[in-house]
Motif scaffolding. Structure first.
Motif, PDB file in Angstrom:
ATOM      1  N   THR A   4       3.695  -1.673   4.345  1.00 20.93           N
ATOM      2  CA  THR A   4       3.164  -3.288   4.305  1.00 20.93           C
ATOM      3  C   THR A   4       1.484  -3.339   4.968  1.00 20.93           C
ATOM      4  O   THR A   4       1.291  -4.255   4.464  1.00 20.93           O
ATOM      5  N   ALA A   5       1.052  -2.549   5.041  1.00 16.60           N
ATOM      6  CA  ALA A   5      -0.491  -2.271   6.130  1.00 16.60           C
ATOM      7  C   ALA A   5      -0.902  -2.902   4.851  1.00 16.60           C
ATOM      8  O   ALA A   5      -0.728  -2.342   3.906  1.00 16.60           O
ATOM      9  N   THR A   6      -2.333  -3.858   5.182  1.00 17.66           N
ATOM     10  CA  THR A   6      -3.168  -4.362   4.269  1.00 17.66           C
ATOM     11  C   THR A   6      -4.740  -3.398   4.653  1.00 17.66           C
ATOM     12  O   THR A   6      -5.712  -3.584   3.670  1.00 17.66           O
ATOM     13  N   ASP A   7      -4.833  -3.120   5.245  1.00 19.30           N
ATOM     14  CA  ASP A   7      -5.662  -2.105   6.076  1.00 19.30           C
ATOM     15  C   ASP A   7      -5.922  -1.056   5.482  1.00 19.30           C
ATOM     16  O   ASP A   7      -5.519   0.099   6.263  1.00 19.30           O
ATOM     17  N   ARG A   8      -6.689  -0.237   4.824  1.00 14.84           N
ATOM     18  CA  ARG A   8      -7.080   1.203   4.700  1.00 14.84           C
ATOM     19  C   ARG A   8      -7.573   1.999   5.460  1.00 14.84           C
ATOM     20  O   ARG A   8      -6.831   2.851   6.030  1.00 14.84           O
ATOM     21  N   ASP A  22       6.219   3.586   1.371  1.00 15.71           N
ATOM     22  CA  ASP A  22       5.656   2.236   0.720  1.00 15.71           C
ATOM     23  C   ASP A  22       5.435   1.842   2.379  1.00 15.71           C
ATOM     24  O   ASP A  22       5.983   1.255   3.333  1.00 15.71           O
ATOM     25  N   MET A  37       0.722  -1.543   0.300  1.00 17.05           N
ATOM     26  CA  MET A  37      -0.123   0.175  -0.189  1.00 17.05           C
ATOM     27  C   MET A  37       0.448   0.786   0.224  1.00 17.05           C
ATOM     28  O   MET A  37       2.051   1.266   0.755  1.00 17.05           O
ATOM     29  N   GLU A  81      -5.967   1.088   8.771  1.00 21.64           N
ATOM     30  CA  GLU A  81      -5.248   0.888  10.046  1.00 21.64           C
ATOM     31  C   GLU A  81      -3.956   1.889   8.827  1.00 21.64           C
ATOM     32  O   GLU A  81      -3.561   2.629  10.187  1.00 21.64           O
ATOM     33  N   ALA A  82      -3.857   2.202   7.866  1.00 23.62           N
ATOM     34  CA  ALA A  82      -2.738   3.062   7.438  1.00 23.62           C
ATOM     35  C   ALA A  82      -2.822   4.075   7.782  1.00 23.62           C
ATOM     36  O   ALA A  82      -1.621   4.468   8.160  1.00 23.62           O
TER      37      ALA A  82
END
Length: 79
Positions: free
Chosen positions: A47-51, A45, A1, A53-54
């Motif tokens: 590593t998070a996958t949840d928008r 850049d 992400m 949370e990012a």
């Protein structure tokens, strides 16, 4: 992400770099410029996958390091 942070001086805060750019544009013949505000863009850049949370994590980064929240404002874009 990926995240993109735009940091700008708050309205009312003197922007000497912006004024220098405005002056330089005038000397180059670009007379239609009434004002310039200069800022910075920071791309991360993640590593998070949840928008959500990012975005929350990037906002914490801005509050602690990436922006001086006394004189600067910021926006966060997550892609």
């Amino acid at each position: 992400m990926k995240a993109r942070v735009h940091v700008m001086l708050k309205d009312g805060v003197l922007d000497p770099q912006g004024e220098a750019v405005k002056h330089a544009l005038g000397t180059l013949g670009f007379s239609g410029v009434e004002g310039v505000r200069q800022g910075k863009v920071i791309e991360l850049d993640l590593t998070a996958t949840d928008r959500a949370e990012a975005e929350a994590e990037v906002r914490r980064m801005c509050e602690k390091l990436l922006a001086n929240t006394v004189i600067e404002k910021y926006t966060v874009e997550i892609a």
